[in-house]
Each structure stands twice: as C-alpha cells, then as structure tokens.
Write a protein that holds these residues in place. Structure first.
Motif, PDB file in Angstrom:
ATOM      1  N   ILE A  70       0.846  -1.196   0.000  1.00 46.62           N
ATOM      2  CA  ILE A  70       0.000   0.000   0.000  1.00 46.62           C
ATOM      3  C   ILE A  70       0.882   1.247   0.000  1.00 46.62           C
ATOM      4  O   ILE A  70       1.677   1.464   0.913  1.00 46.62           O
ATOM      5  CB  ILE A  70      -0.943   0.019   1.223  1.00 46.62           C
ATOM      6  CG1 ILE A  70      -1.882  -1.190   1.184  1.00 46.62           C
ATOM      7  CG2 ILE A  70      -1.747   1.323   1.258  1.00 46.62           C
ATOM      8  CD1 ILE A  70      -2.793  -1.309   2.392  1.00 46.62           C
ATOM      9  N   THR A  71       0.754   2.032  -1.016  1.00 45.55           N
ATOM     10  CA  THR A  71       1.483   3.299  -1.126  1.00 45.55           C
ATOM     11  C   THR A  71       0.613   4.422  -0.556  1.00 45.55           C
ATOM     12  O   THR A  71      -0.557   4.552  -0.936  1.00 45.55           O
ATOM     13  CB  THR A  71       1.824   3.610  -2.589  1.00 45.55           C
ATOM     14  OG1 THR A  71       2.651   2.556  -3.100  1.00 45.55           O
ATOM     15  CG2 THR A  71       2.555   4.948  -2.709  1.00 45.55           C
ATOM     16  N   VAL A  72       1.183   5.204   0.349  1.00 40.54           N
ATOM     17  CA  VAL A  72       0.457   6.324   0.943  1.00 40.54           C
ATOM     18  C   VAL A  72       1.059   7.625   0.407  1.00 40.54           C
ATOM     19  O   VAL A  72       2.204   7.951   0.695  1.00 40.54           O
ATOM     20  CB  VAL A  72       0.536   6.304   2.479  1.00 40.54           C
ATOM     21  CG1 VAL A  72      -0.297   7.449   3.059  1.00 40.54           C
ATOM     22  CG2 VAL A  72       0.075   4.970   3.032  1.00 40.54           C
ATOM     23  N   GLU A  73       0.273   8.319  -0.382  1.00 41.37           N
ATOM     24  CA  GLU A  73       0.695   9.625  -0.886  1.00 41.37           C
ATOM     25  C   GLU A  73       0.143  10.699   0.040  1.00 41.37           C
ATOM     26  O   GLU A  73      -1.028  10.648   0.422  1.00 41.37           O
ATOM     27  CB  GLU A  73       0.203   9.823  -2.317  1.00 41.37           C
ATOM     28  CG  GLU A  73       0.834   8.818  -3.291  1.00 41.37           C
ATOM     29  CD  GLU A  73       0.402   9.039  -4.733  1.00 41.37           C
ATOM     30  OE1 GLU A  73      -0.628   9.740  -4.938  1.00 41.37           O
ATOM     31  OE2 GLU A  73       1.077   8.516  -5.635  1.00 41.37           O
ATOM     32  N   VAL A  74       0.991  11.669   0.381  1.00 39.00           N
ATOM     33  CA  VAL A  74       0.646  12.639   1.413  1.00 39.00           C
ATOM     34  C   VAL A  74       0.562  14.045   0.832  1.00 39.00           C
ATOM     35  O   VAL A  74       1.455  14.477   0.092  1.00 39.00           O
ATOM     36  CB  VAL A  74       1.697  12.625   2.551  1.00 39.00           C
ATOM     37  CG1 VAL A  74       1.392  13.706   3.578  1.00 39.00           C
ATOM     38  CG2 VAL A  74       1.729  11.255   3.212  1.00 39.00           C
ATOM     39  N   PHE A  75      -0.529  14.735   1.176  1.00 37.67           N
ATOM     40  CA  PHE A  75      -0.586  16.184   0.988  1.00 37.67           C
ATOM     41  C   PHE A  75      -0.655  16.783   2.378  1.00 37.67           C
ATOM     42  O   PHE A  75      -1.612  16.560   3.115  1.00 37.67           O
ATOM     43  CB  PHE A  75      -1.787  16.625   0.168  1.00 37.67           C
ATOM     44  CG  PHE A  75      -1.882  18.122   0.031  1.00 37.67           C
ATOM     45  CD1 PHE A  75      -1.110  18.797  -0.899  1.00 37.67           C
ATOM     46  CD2 PHE A  75      -2.705  18.862   0.866  1.00 37.67           C
ATOM     47  CE1 PHE A  75      -1.166  20.178  -1.010  1.00 37.67           C
ATOM     48  CE2 PHE A  75      -2.767  20.249   0.766  1.00 37.67           C
ATOM     49  CZ  PHE A  75      -1.996  20.908  -0.176  1.00 37.67           C
ATOM     50  N   ARG A  76       0.398  17.523   2.737  1.00 38.85           N
ATOM     51  CA  ARG A  76       0.476  18.079   4.077  1.00 38.85           C
ATOM     52  C   ARG A  76       0.292  19.590   4.054  1.00 38.85           C
ATOM     53  O   ARG A  76       0.889  20.302   3.235  1.00 38.85           O
ATOM     54  CB  ARG A  76       1.830  17.738   4.712  1.00 38.85           C
ATOM     55  CG  ARG A  76       1.856  18.045   6.186  1.00 38.85           C
ATOM     56  CD  ARG A  76       3.177  18.441   6.752  1.00 38.85           C
ATOM     57  NE  ARG A  76       2.944  19.098   8.027  1.00 38.85           N
ATOM     58  CZ  ARG A  76       2.658  20.383   8.162  1.00 38.85           C
ATOM     59  NH1 ARG A  76       2.599  21.159   7.112  1.00 38.85           N
ATOM     60  NH2 ARG A  76       2.412  20.899   9.342  1.00 38.85           N
ATOM     61  N   ALA A  77      -0.547  20.098   4.966  1.00 36.37           N
ATOM     62  CA  ALA A  77      -0.761  21.543   5.097  1.00 36.37           C
ATOM     63  C   ALA A  77      -1.417  21.792   6.450  1.00 36.37           C
ATOM     64  O   ALA A  77      -1.825  20.860   7.145  1.00 36.37           O
ATOM     65  CB  ALA A  77      -1.650  22.064   3.968  1.00 36.37           C
TER      66      ALA A  77
END
Length: 344
Positions: A70-77
């Motif tokens: 499972i690949t977890v792509e992150v958008f952080r803000a």
C-alpha cells in the motif's frame, strides 16, 4: 458524491462496537479488514494531514512494514488550508483524498453532517479511549493534544498558571499565539474560549489588549518562546516537550482553569476508491504499534497500554475541558472571526 462501502471486508463481530448501526448515512456499511497483519493487495491511497512531515513519514514507514503493497501519498498543510482545499474539491468535482488526519472533532462533525465520511469501525476500537470515538462511527481520534501555556525559563520566573492570568498587563507584548485561520487546534480553542462562560468575548478582548503576536501556526509559537523572542506562548504541549527535551529553555503549564485539547481525528472520505487500504491505515494509527509511535513522537496516546511520553502528566492530572461538540461546531466560525477582528 459517490457513496462507498467496504464491500468484501469481514464484518466486525464484536458485540461491544456501539458504532455499528448508528450511521446517519443509510447507504454506508461498517466493516473492517479481515486481519490488519495480512498484507493487502497493491493500492495507492492519498492522505490529507496537518501532521508534521517527519512524523507522518515515520508513521507511513512503520505502516509499510506491515502493508508493503500500500502506497500512501501525502498532501500536508495546516488545517485551514486543508479544509479550504477540501471545500474547493467538493464543490468542483469530488474530494481527491481517501483519508483526512487533522484538526479537531468539530471539523469532522461538519463533514459527517455533510455525508462526506465513510462509516467505518476500526479493528481494536475497544482499546481506544471512548472520549475520542465518534458515537456514529465516522471518525476516531488518534492523539490527545492539549493546548498549554509555554514559557521561556530564562526570561520568566513566575509563569502564568491560568488563561485569566494572561490578561494581566505584566504580560503585555510578551505573548504569542497561533493563527486560528491556519491552525485547526487554534480555531477549536477560539471556539472553546468564546463559549466558556468564565472567559468568553470579554476575556478575548482583554487578552487582545495585551497585543499578542499571532504566528502562522503552533510550530513558530513554540520556537519563539524557546528563543525568548516572545517569552510566553499559547501552544500545543508536545512541541514544548520536543524543544525541552532537545535542551531549549522552555517549559509548560497546564492552565488551572481548563485545558482544551484536540484529538487529531482520522476519517475515510465516502467517495474513496480504496476503502480496504484506507481502513488498514486507520487500523494502524489506533493500533498498539501506531500508538507506540505516537508516544515516541511525544503525543499523549488514545489507549492506555502504551504508556505516556517522558515528562508528560497522566490524563487524570490535567483539568481537561470537554465542551459540547455541537456548540463548538456552531460557534467556531463566529469565534474565529471575532479572534481575527480583535487580534488582526
């Protein structure tokens, strides 16, 4: 908005899971993966989060030891930016994230009311502090993050011990606080203070008279206090512990007149195409392994079998404020607007 269910996943059988069947969204189903310890099929999920980058990277690395496919792509803000992004996406087409890990329960209450969240009962939910579990089963807290009064130990001999103390003129020009337009915790706190009969608008007005410096978020607040630029700060507790442990001259007070906290909930968006993989990530966050990492990262955990960070008090020793979430949700926008007008 597409409504997704966890089709193909095993139904949780534990009778004590009060969340099942309480959903206001009739076309969602509460389910859980068959076994979090089993490697799932390949999937990519997108996570929106306000978690500091290095901390979410550590969590994902540990999760991938259990779930390498499972690949977890992150958008952080910051939470303010995340909620603005979510609002733009939902009005334009559909939300692009599978999971939201951020902010406070009041934010999730609104998303639940708007039917944006998937009803899901995580594995091992019975081990979690019931205070951070949504009774309808749409989100669950992942940490206990109190807001405290921080002070520079070389510049302050007698720190304030309550929110009321901060309005004393001796602290004029010495205080810094995060911007509630950016920080979810700060926005939640503004609503808690605004709706508190002992504080309210008059206290906010008196505090503003001491001209606090409004920083972008909690991180710069803690750094300013550690550096002595502003010797007193209103900030989440774990950042103070991190800096104190690193040798900075900073310490903290849990205010005697009540400590607000956020639980950084996690929820799965209802339009996800990766419900199973998303559920496994939520399971990991609240698991013993996930909460052990939370403690290592200086957070107070949401289960009692993983200890607490070194130097942190027991929850029973903190005068925690637990306001009605509906009241907070209904007043948050007004409180943030008032804060901005007074402190802007």
């Amino acid at each position: 908005m597409r409504q997704r269910t966890l089709v193909g996943l095993a139904i949780v059988t534990a009778a004590g899971f009060a969340l099942v069947g309480c959903s206001p969204a009739a076309d969602t189903t509460t389910s859980a993966p068959e076994a979090s310890s089993m490697a799932a099929e390949a999937a990519t999920i997108t996570l929106y989060t306000s978690e500091p980058q290095e901390k979410i990277d550590q969590i994902i690395a540990a999760f991938n030891e259990e779930q390498p496919n499972i690949t977890v792509e992150v958008f952080r803000a910051g939470t303010g930016d995340l909620t603005a992004r979510i609002e733009a996406e939902r009005t334009g087409a559909e939300i692009q994230a599978d999971i939201l890990l951020a902010a406070d329960s009041a934010t999730f209450e609104q998303y639940k009311a708007d039917e944006l969240l998937l009803n899901y009962t995580p594995t091992d939910i019975e081990s979690v502090n019931p205070d951070v579990i949504d009774s309808d089963g749409f989100y669950v807290g992942t940490r206990i993050i109190p807001t405290v009064i921080a002070y520079n130990t070389t510049a302050v001999d007698a720190p304030p011990t309550s929110w009321q103390d901060l309005t004393d003129s001796e602290y004029s020009g010495k205080i810094t606080m995060p911007n509630p337009d950016v920080s979810g915790a700060a926005a939640y706190n503004a609503a808690v203070w605004y709706t508190d009969d002992a504080l309210g608008e008059s206290w906010l007005t008196d505090l503003a008279a001491n001209t606090p410096v409004i920083a972008e978020s909690n991180g710069p607040v803690a750094q300013a206090v550690a550096a002595g630029t502003q010797p007193i700060g209103v900030v989440v507790d774990y950042l103070v512990r991190d800096l104190r442990d690193a040798g900075s001259p900073i310490d903290l007070i849990y205010p005697s007149d009540g400590v607000p906290y956020v639980s950084q909930p996690v929820g799965i968006f209802a339009n996800t195409d990766e419900a199973e993989a998303s559920g496994l990530f939520v399971d990991f966050l609240i698991s013993e392994a996930g909460q052990t990492i939370a403690v290592e990262q200086s957070y107070l955990p949401i289960r009692n079998d993983v200890g607490t960070p070194e130097g942190a008090p027991a929850m029973d020793d903190i005068n925690i404020v637990t306001p009605d979430l509906d009241t907070i949700a209904q007043n948050k926008a007004t409180a943030v607007a008032l804060f901005s007008s007074l402190f802007g």
